[in-house]
Design a protein around this motif. Structure first.
Motif: not given
Length: 204
Positions: A11-15, A33-43, A45-49, A75-81
């Motif tokens: 969601f970088d950004p949400v469209t 319900k649909v839960i929107f779960l943005p991924c962690s910036s600590k991952r 395998d992800k390059l967030l902007h 997921e944003m609150k989790q440690e990358s490992w």
């Protein structure tokens, strides 16, 4: 018992395509319900902007008028490992023990699982149900039948295959590129998110 879909992405950004996809899936799969779960910036395998703060702010704006949509920063609150989809789904099963939980993903990710690219794939497939969205060039049925892991768990309810019927592939990458090069992607994302990006000068 509610039916809940977990929809993870950068969601970088949400469209508007993210929102249309979630709405279509909720309608077709009869989700409550649909839960929107943005991924962690600590991952790794992800390059967030942009920052997590900006992504969360725009997601909140984008879904504010749809009572079926929920924003969750788990997921944003989790440690990358410790960021694996299997663990994430275990979290939501514990959070909603009496509900039916589905992981929403594109056929490209199903193909990755079939090719052994996901950690804890056996546990993930064994313990969860999935809503799979069609992707151009990927045969979902062939992907399932060609994988021993997938086909041996295909009991008729494990994989809910959805062809949205309209190829809307405008991506977050396209929108970022338009902003950075002085383009005009205004109607590809919610108005409030467009105004937010302009106001904060992000992606420029």
């Amino acid at each position: 018992m509610a039916r809940i879909g977990i929809y993870g992405s950068s969601f970088d950004p949400v469209t508007n395509v993210h929102l249309w996809t979630a709405s279509t899936v909720a309608h077709r799969a009869k989700l409550d319900k649909v839960i929107f779960l943005p991924c962690s910036s600590k991952r790794k395998d992800k390059l967030l902007h942009i920052s997590d703060e900006h992504r969360l702010a725009m997601l909140a704006m984008a879904m504010e008028n749809n009572e079926k949509f929920i924003l969750d920063d788990y997921e944003m609150k989790q440690e990358s490992w410790n960021i694996y989809t299997y663990h994430t789904m275990e979290h939501f099963h514990s959070l909603y023990p009496n509900d039916e939980i589905y992981f929403i993903m594109g056929a490209d990710l199903l193909k990755d699982i079939a090719e052994g690219k996901w950690k804890y794939a056996d546990e993930l497939i064994s313990n969860n149900k999935f809503i799979i969205m069609a992707r151009n060039g990927i045969d979902m049925l062939k992907t399932i039948s060609g994988s021993a892991l997938l086909r041996n768990h295909d009991d008729g309810t494990r994989f809910h295959l959805i062809d949205k019927g309209l190829a809307m592939e405008i991506s977050s990458t396209y929108i970022r590129d338009e902003f950075s090069l002085g383009g005009e992607p205004r109607y590809l994302l919610p108005d409030k998110c467009y105004a937010y990006i302009k106001e904060h000068g992000i992606y420029l």
